[in-house]
Scaffold this motif. Structure first.
Motif: not given
Length: 179
Positions: A140-141, A150, A152-153, A155-156, A159
């Protein structure tokens, strides 16, 4: 020239012409399935013809010329995709590498093709994230760094993309009146 080179004694000009037409047709189908663009597929076929003519003496079994030509067209198309853009990723490139060998492989290829076609329905950014994550095995990174967003973006989007895929795959033929 063609018959002498591949040592196909007894083949007349009409049969040569039919063989060449079949070769072109099969190579175009392979190229188009990978490139998804008619003019690019024609470029692939043209480049493949040059490779075939240059390497024709290496063909050991003339009866396998169509399969040989299709492999050359496939490799040429994949190489052209890689050259054209490392940034734009096509899911079909990954599925084109897979060659079925048995009935279960064919079934797996059908499922894989269905998944790839469904992934293509996602928006460009989410599709690229999926390809990086599941076809190129990036973390992911690493995806976040590559796409300059980011983690988090990333990962979101993964999902939400999985949820969207689950929905699309659970009902591949939605009722047009239900939307």
């Amino acid at each position: 020239m063609w018959t002498r080179t591949v040592e196909m004694d007894g083949v007349n000009t009409e049969e040569e012409e039919l063989l060449l037409q079949e070769l072109y047709k099969q190579m175009f189908i392979v190229a188009y399935s990978i490139m998804r663009d008619r003019s690019l597929a024609m470029d692939v076929v043209q480049e493949s013809w040059l490779k075939i003519l240059m390497k024709l003496s290496t063909l050991k079994d003339p009866d396998k010329i169509i399969q040989w030509a299709k492999v050359i067209a496939s490799n040429t198309a994949l190489n052209m995709l890689k050259r054209s853009s490392r940034q734009t990723t096509h899911v079909s490139e990954e599925s084109a590498r897979y060659q079925p060998e048995s009935k279960s492989d064919v079934e797996e290829q059908v499922v894989q093709k269905m998944i790839c076609e469904t992934i293509e329905q996602l928006d460009d950014t989410t599709r690229r994230i999926f390809v990086y994550k599941y076809f190129e095995d990036l973390k992911d990174q690493d995806i976040a760094d590559k796409m300059e967003m980011p983690v988090g973006t990333v990962k979101a989007r993964l999902h939400r993309g999985k949820e969207q895929l689950r929905s699309l795959l659970s009902d591949p033929f939605p009722n047009p009146g239900s939307t």
